[in-house]
Design a protein around this motif. Structure first.
Motif, PDB file in Angstrom:
ATOM      1  N   ALA A 104       0.849  -1.190   0.000  1.00 43.57           N
ATOM      2  CA  ALA A 104       0.000   0.000   0.000  1.00 43.57           C
ATOM      3  C   ALA A 104       0.874   1.225   0.000  1.00 43.57           C
ATOM      4  CB  ALA A 104      -0.927  -0.030   1.231  1.00 43.57           C
ATOM      5  N   GLU A 105       0.157   2.343  -0.329  1.00 46.78           N
ATOM      6  CA  GLU A 105       0.885   3.610  -0.422  1.00 46.78           C
ATOM      7  C   GLU A 105       1.478   3.927   0.926  1.00 46.78           C
ATOM      8  OE1 GLU A 105       0.138   8.242  -1.713  1.00 46.78           O
ATOM      9  OE2 GLU A 105      -1.511   6.852  -1.785  1.00 46.78           O
ATOM     10  N   GLY A 106       2.691   4.220   0.843  1.00 46.05           N
ATOM     11  CA  GLY A 106       3.427   4.540   2.075  1.00 46.05           C
ATOM     12  C   GLY A 106       4.020   3.336   2.761  1.00 46.05           C
ATOM     13  N   ARG A 107       3.499   2.178   2.346  1.00 47.84           N
ATOM     14  CA  ARG A 107       4.002   0.925   2.956  1.00 47.84           C
ATOM     15  C   ARG A 107       5.384   0.605   2.459  1.00 47.84           C
ATOM     16  NH1 ARG A 107       3.601  -2.395   7.239  1.00 47.84           N
ATOM     17  NH2 ARG A 107       3.762  -4.627   6.678  1.00 47.84           N
ATOM     18  N   THR A 108       5.667   0.874   1.187  1.00 43.61           N
ATOM     19  CA  THR A 108       6.968   0.556   0.604  1.00 43.61           C
ATOM     20  C   THR A 108       8.071   1.333   1.298  1.00 43.61           C
ATOM     21  OG1 THR A 108       5.943   0.085  -1.532  1.00 43.61           O
ATOM     22  CG2 THR A 108       8.327   0.517  -1.520  1.00 43.61           C
ATOM     23  N   GLY A 109       7.860   2.553   1.557  1.00 45.01           N
ATOM     24  CA  GLY A 109       8.887   3.380   2.215  1.00 45.01           C
ATOM     25  C   GLY A 109       9.172   2.912   3.625  1.00 45.01           C
ATOM     26  N   ALA A 110       8.065   2.514   4.280  1.00 46.29           N
ATOM     27  CA  ALA A 110       8.254   2.042   5.648  1.00 46.29           C
ATOM     28  C   ALA A 110       9.055   0.742   5.674  1.00 46.29           C
ATOM     29  CB  ALA A 110       6.895   1.850   6.312  1.00 46.29           C
ATOM     30  N   LEU A 111       8.740  -0.133   4.684  1.00 47.32           N
ATOM     31  CA  LEU A 111       9.478  -1.412   4.645  1.00 47.32           C
ATOM     32  C   LEU A 111      10.951  -1.184   4.332  1.00 47.32           C
ATOM     33  CD1 LEU A 111       6.891  -3.675   2.754  1.00 47.32           C
ATOM     34  CD2 LEU A 111       7.531  -3.792   5.178  1.00 47.32           C
ATOM     35  N   VAL A 112      11.189  -0.259   3.383  1.00 47.65           N
ATOM     36  CA  VAL A 112      12.592   0.013   3.033  1.00 47.65           C
ATOM     37  C   VAL A 112      13.342   0.618   4.221  1.00 47.65           C
ATOM     38  CG1 VAL A 112      14.083   1.402   1.562  1.00 47.65           C
ATOM     39  CG2 VAL A 112      12.102   0.234   0.573  1.00 47.65           C
ATOM     40  N   GLN A 113      12.621   1.543   4.875  1.00 44.26           N
ATOM     41  CA  GLN A 113      13.265   2.154   6.041  1.00 44.26           C
ATOM     42  C   GLN A 113      13.546   1.102   7.132  1.00 44.26           C
ATOM     43  OE1 GLN A 113      10.935   5.334   7.790  1.00 44.26           O
ATOM     44  NE2 GLN A 113      12.612   5.944   9.180  1.00 44.26           N
ATOM     45  N   TYR A 114      12.587   0.187   7.314  1.00 44.45           N
ATOM     46  CA  TYR A 114      12.787  -0.890   8.325  1.00 44.45           C
ATOM     47  C   TYR A 114      13.986  -1.764   7.979  1.00 44.45           C
ATOM     48  CZ  TYR A 114      12.068  -5.135  10.984  1.00 44.45           C
ATOM     49  OH  TYR A 114      12.279  -6.222  11.818  1.00 44.45           O
ATOM     50  N   LEU A 115      14.052  -2.105   6.665  1.00 47.51           N
ATOM     51  CA  LEU A 115      15.175  -2.961   6.255  1.00 47.51           C
ATOM     52  C   LEU A 115      16.503  -2.240   6.419  1.00 47.51           C
ATOM     53  CD1 LEU A 115      13.699  -4.667   3.045  1.00 47.51           C
ATOM     54  CD2 LEU A 115      14.180  -5.732   5.259  1.00 47.51           C
ATOM     55  N   CYS A 116      16.507  -0.951   6.173  1.00 49.66           N
ATOM     56  CA  CYS A 116      17.764  -0.196   6.368  1.00 49.66           C
ATOM     57  C   CYS A 116      18.167  -0.182   7.841  1.00 49.66           C
ATOM     58  CB  CYS A 116      17.599   1.231   5.834  1.00 49.66           C
ATOM     59  SG  CYS A 116      17.501   1.315   4.028  1.00 49.66           S
ATOM     60  N   LEU A 117      17.203   0.073   8.708  1.00 45.65           N
ATOM     61  CA  LEU A 117      17.520   0.099  10.138  1.00 45.65           C
ATOM     62  C   LEU A 117      17.959  -1.296  10.622  1.00 45.65           C
ATOM     63  CD1 LEU A 117      14.558   2.361  11.428  1.00 45.65           C
ATOM     64  CD2 LEU A 117      17.009   2.986  11.245  1.00 45.65           C
ATOM     65  N   ALA A 118      17.198  -2.339  10.132  1.00 46.71           N
ATOM     66  CA  ALA A 118      17.559  -3.717  10.546  1.00 46.71           C
ATOM     67  C   ALA A 118      18.934  -4.111  10.042  1.00 46.71           C
ATOM     68  CB  ALA A 118      16.486  -4.697  10.025  1.00 46.71           C
ATOM     69  N   SER A 119      19.283  -3.603   8.848  1.00 46.33           N
ATOM     70  CA  SER A 119      20.612  -3.915   8.306  1.00 46.33           C
ATOM     71  C   SER A 119      21.713  -3.282   9.143  1.00 46.33           C
ATOM     72  CB  SER A 119      20.679  -3.430   6.854  1.00 46.33           C
ATOM     73  OG  SER A 119      21.992  -3.638   6.335  1.00 46.33           O
ATOM     74  N   ASP A 120      21.452  -2.036   9.531  1.00 40.52           N
ATOM     75  CA  ASP A 120      22.463  -1.387  10.396  1.00 40.52           C
ATOM     76  C   ASP A 120      22.619  -2.151  11.731  1.00 40.52           C
ATOM     77  OD1 ASP A 120      22.853   0.501   8.465  1.00 40.52           O
ATOM     78  OD2 ASP A 120      21.439   1.960   9.344  1.00 40.52           O
ATOM     79  N   ARG A 121      21.426  -2.527  12.265  1.00 42.31           N
ATOM     80  CA  ARG A 121      21.477  -3.270  13.549  1.00 42.31           C
ATOM     81  C   ARG A 121      22.229  -4.591  13.395  1.00 42.31           C
ATOM     82  NH1 ARG A 121      21.952  -3.020  18.825  1.00 42.31           N
ATOM     83  NH2 ARG A 121      20.793  -4.704  19.918  1.00 42.31           N
ATOM     84  N   THR A 122      21.958  -5.282  12.283  1.00 45.98           N
ATOM     85  CA  THR A 122      22.629  -6.579  12.036  1.00 45.98           C
ATOM     86  C   THR A 122      24.131  -6.400  11.900  1.00 45.98           C
ATOM     87  OG1 THR A 122      20.640  -7.437  10.966  1.00 45.98           O
ATOM     88  CG2 THR A 122      22.712  -8.564  10.500  1.00 45.98           C
ATOM     89  N   LYS A 123      24.513  -5.284  11.243  1.00 43.80           N
ATOM     90  CA  LYS A 123      25.954  -5.020  11.079  1.00 43.80           C
ATOM     91  C   LYS A 123      26.625  -4.836  12.439  1.00 43.80           C
ATOM     92  CE  LYS A 123      29.142  -1.830   8.850  1.00 43.80           C
ATOM     93  NZ  LYS A 123      29.257  -0.613   7.992  1.00 43.80           N
ATOM     94  N   GLU A 124      25.902  -4.121  13.324  1.00 44.48           N
ATOM     95  CA  GLU A 124      26.480  -3.932  14.656  1.00 44.48           C
ATOM     96  C   GLU A 124      26.629  -5.275  15.360  1.00 44.48           C
ATOM     97  OE1 GLU A 124      23.978  -1.252  16.710  1.00 44.48           O
ATOM     98  OE2 GLU A 124      24.495   0.509  15.470  1.00 44.48           O
ATOM     99  N   MET A 125      25.610  -6.125  15.243  1.00 42.77           N
ATOM    100  CA  MET A 125      25.663  -7.432  15.920  1.00 42.77           C
ATOM    101  C   MET A 125      26.761  -8.306  15.338  1.00 42.77           C
ATOM    102  SD  MET A 125      21.658  -8.365  16.505  1.00 42.77           S
ATOM    103  CE  MET A 125      20.600  -7.382  17.576  1.00 42.77           C
ATOM    104  N   VAL A 126      26.956  -8.262  14.007  1.00 47.82           N
ATOM    105  CA  VAL A 126      28.019  -9.073  13.384  1.00 47.82           C
ATOM    106  C   VAL A 126      29.391  -8.578  13.847  1.00 47.82           C
ATOM    107  CG1 VAL A 126      29.125  -9.644  11.198  1.00 47.82           C
ATOM    108  CG2 VAL A 126      26.644  -9.764  11.406  1.00 47.82           C
ATOM    109  N   THR A 127      29.515  -7.264  13.920  1.00 47.66           N
ATOM    110  CA  THR A 127      30.793  -6.726  14.417  1.00 47.66           C
ATOM    111  C   THR A 127      31.050  -7.177  15.847  1.00 47.66           C
ATOM    112  OG1 THR A 127      30.536  -4.765  13.004  1.00 47.66           O
ATOM    113  CG2 THR A 127      32.078  -4.611  14.840  1.00 47.66           C
ATOM    114  N   GLY A 128      30.020  -7.157  16.715  1.00 47.46           N
ATOM    115  CA  GLY A 128      30.174  -7.636  18.093  1.00 47.46           C
ATOM    116  C   GLY A 128      30.488  -9.127  18.144  1.00 47.46           C
ATOM    117  N   ALA A 129      29.795  -9.864  17.239  1.00 48.68           N
ATOM    118  CA  ALA A 129      30.054 -11.308  17.204  1.00 48.68           C
ATOM    119  C   ALA A 129      31.486 -11.599  16.796  1.00 48.68           C
ATOM    120  CB  ALA A 129      29.077 -11.992  16.250  1.00 48.68           C
ATOM    121  N   ARG A 130      32.015 -10.783  15.864  1.00 51.07           N
ATOM    122  CA  ARG A 130      33.404 -10.979  15.456  1.00 51.07           C
ATOM    123  C   ARG A 130      34.342 -10.736  16.640  1.00 51.07           C
ATOM    124  NH1 ARG A 130      33.374  -7.624  11.599  1.00 51.07           N
ATOM    125  NH2 ARG A 130      32.823  -9.139   9.958  1.00 51.07           N
ATOM    126  N   ASP A 131      34.019  -9.735  17.448  1.00 49.87           N
ATOM    127  CA  ASP A 131      34.847  -9.486  18.639  1.00 49.87           C
ATOM    128  C   ASP A 131      34.762 -10.659  19.621  1.00 49.87           C
ATOM    129  OD1 ASP A 131      35.532  -7.055  17.587  1.00 49.87           O
ATOM    130  OD2 ASP A 131      33.972  -5.955  18.696  1.00 49.87           O
TER     131      ASP A 131
END
Length: 625
Positions: free
Chosen positions: A411-438
């Motif tokens: 739906a209208e406006g739904r695509t942006g929200a999903l993209v924004q969610y995926l961007c935030l989740a990707s950043d969060r995942t990157k932080e977790m992977v970096t911590g896991a590497r440590d």
């Protein structure tokens, strides 16, 4: 100084002291009694001399008594009848009567008739006026109390000592009156003294005491005889001399009698004592030698053996040495008690070594576990943190958002929200992977620390252990005790007598016993796995031999009647994790055994005729040279 030398000196001292006491006793008591016998004998001979002279004087007195109480003699002193002289005073009459002189005196002391005869030649000799004067000058001799008053004794005439008898002249039957004095006598010549010596069976010497200045010896003896009736002297060990004095008619000492005789009794006594002492000395030496031999065998040798074993054990630390005294006496009991003590000490030392070894192992294991536990704590925390981070990753929401964008038009406006969610989740995942590497880096660091601890423990485990001089028989016995009874059950284990006679080996006791126990256990298990009706047997033998490099070795063979090993198995027998058992490896493997024996300077190898024909394991260990 050794005990043997002390005993020898003590026995020799006792022997010398005993012999000295025996010599002293024989010298003072036995030979003293022989000396007293000699003194008594010479004293008896001294008594025989005056007795013999007294017999002679008594015989002369008897003749004086007979001739003086004779009427013909009584008339002769009055008329000097020549016929009396012819009939009675021939030279032969003097010889028969053994008289040297006869003197007839009138009442006024006038010499009516005097005749002197040499008895040796039987001829008349000159009259001794001096002798007649000596007799007539003594009023006591010339005075007669009655017709039987005959006086006798010794007179010292110038010609020599004379045995004289003086008596009155009267009629027959001693009828008076007295008409004169009759004197008869015999000189004590050398011949007479020699006859006297034969009668007393001794050498007799008579010395006048009126011969002017006496010699020193005579004067000394004369002085002693004034205090003692008899003087006995021993100028040497072979001769004894006795002295006594004879009194004259006047009662004063006039002659010194010296009797000399050999000390036959004493010399026989000395010879007997010497023989006795020689026999006693020889017998004593024999007894002492026998006593010393008995002491040597019964006491000194066992003590020496006991001392040598004690010193040897102290020097070498070899507690397998034994005295092995089999006698039933106290020394045997002491030796057996010493052997038991050493055996108990060896067992105590073995238990202490094993306890120390296992205590050290346990202590090191405890330390290693503590250090590993400390190293694992950060790893555990990092692992928990990694797990937490991984569980917090929003994988499912991200997959749904991505799927929704791929599969439909939001739906209208739904695509942006999903993209924004995926961007935030990707950043969060990157932080977790970096911590896991440590976290993984920390885990890797912890594992490296654990590996370092295990490497340090391995280097300690390979450190040099206590090495001892060991009996192969004791090691085999100890190894058999380490094999569980169920494993040994039904298997006959034969130990060749050569094992007990094999040279001692140099090794660490517990480790080498574990090697033998592992080999025997594997042999018993192979016998059980073979099954069948064949005899279940394990044979252990040993012998000394030289290695190719010249070292002395003990070669131990452990042969079983088990399932045997094929050629492929023989090549891999000592490889890590390899086993011929149906169930795989159990307990200590042959790989460890081979490495352990090699570390000790020995080696192991095996041989088998094939499957079903048993196998033999060879263990070569350095021997004590």
């Amino acid at each position: 100084m050794t005990l043997q030398r002390k005993v020898l000196l003590a026995v020799a001292a006792a022997y010398v002291l005993t012999l000295a006491v025996l010599v002293l006793v024989t010298q003072t008591i036995v030979l003293g009694s022989f000396a007293r016998l000699e003194q008594e004998r010479v004293t008896r001979n001294l008594d025989r001399v005056p007795n013999a002279i007294e017999d002679d004087v008594t015989a002369i007195r008897s003749t004086v008594g007979q001739w003086g109480a004779w009427t013909d003699t009584w008339k002769f002193v009055q008329d000097a009848n020549p016929a009396y002289v012819e009939r009675n005073l021939a030279d032969s009459a003097f010889v028969n009567l053994r008289l040297n002189f006869i003197v007839y005196l009138a009442l006024d002391k006038r010499v009516v008739m005097a005749k002197f005869v040499d008895l040796a030649e039987g001829k008349t000799v000159a009259t001794s006026e001096a002798l007649i004067g000596l007799i007539t000058a003594d009023p006591a001799l010339m005075t007669h109390r009655d017709t039987k008053d005959v006086k006798r004794g010794i007179v010292l005439a110038p010609e020599g000592p004379a045995l004289v008898a003086v008596g009155p002249i009267c009629k027959n039957e001693y009828v008076g009156p007295v008409q004169g004095t009759l004197i008869m006598g015999r000189y004590l010549t050398e011949d007479e003294i020699e006859k006297l010596a034969k009668r007393v069976q001794a050498s007799v010497t008579i010395t006048r005491l009126d011969a002017g200045a006496l010699s020193d010896d005579i004067a000394r003896v004369h002085a002693r005889l004034a205090q003692e009736p008899v003087v006995v002297e021993t100028p040497n060990s072979k001769t004894i001399v006795g002295f006594s004095e004879l009194k004259g008619l006047n009662g004063a000492p006039c002659l010194l009698v010296r009797v000399e005789q050999p000390q036959d009794i004493y010399q026989h006594g000395v010879a007997t004592v010497r023989i006795f002492l020689v026999l006693v000395a020889g017998l004593g030496i024999g007894v002492l030698v026998l006593l010393f031999v008995l002491l040597e065998r019964a006491v000194l040798n066992p003590i020496s053996r006991l001392t040598a074993q004690a010193v040897g054990i102290g020097d070498s630390g070899d507690l397998s040495r034994r005295v092995n005294l089999t006698s039933a006496d106290e020394m045997g009991a002491l030796g057996r008690a010493f052997d038991r003590m050493v055996e108990h000490l060896a067992e105590a030392r073995q238990r202490l070594l094993e306890q120390s070894y296992y205590s050290g192992v346990a202590e090191m294991a405890s330390t290693v576990l503590h250090n590993v536990r400390n190293a694992l704590n950060p790893i555990t925390e990092s692992t928990d943190e990694l797990r937490r981070r991984l569980t917090e990753v929003p994988l499912e929401p991200m997959q749904k958002a991505a799927g929704e964008l791929r599969t439909s038009t939001p739906a209208e406006g739904r695509t942006g929200a999903l993209v924004q969610y995926l961007c935030l989740a990707s950043d969060r995942t990157k932080e977790m992977v970096t911590g896991a590497r440590d976290d993984l880096s920390q885990i890797e660091q912890g594992l490296s620390e654990v590996e370092s601890l295990l490497a340090e423990q391995e280097s300690r485990a390979q450190a040099v252990r206590t090495v001892e001089t060991l009996s192969l028989q004791d090691l085999i016995d100890e190894a058999l005790r380490m094999v569980p009874a169920p494993v040994r059950g039904g298997v006959r284990i034969d130990i060749d007598p050569a094992v007990a006679a094999a040279p001692r080996v140099m090794a660490e006791r517990v480790t080498l016993a574990q090697v033998f126990a592992a080999v025997v256990r594997n042999a018993c298990e192979a016998v059980h796995e073979a099954g069948g009706a064949a005899e279940k047997q394990v044979c252990i033998a040993a012998q000394a031999e030289d290695a190719p490099d010249g070292r002395a070795m003990v070669h131990v063979r452990i042969r079983d009647s088990g399932q045997g090993i094929d050629d492929a198995g023989l090549k891999r027998l000592f490889a890590r994790d390899f086993s011929t058992k149906l169930g795989g490896r159990s307990e200590i493997g042959l790989h460890w055994c081979a490495n352990t024996v090699t570390a000790m300077g020995g080696r192991m190898h095996a041989e088998s005729a094939g499957v079903g024909k048993g196998a033999t394991l060879h263990v070569l260990i350095p021997a004590v040279e």
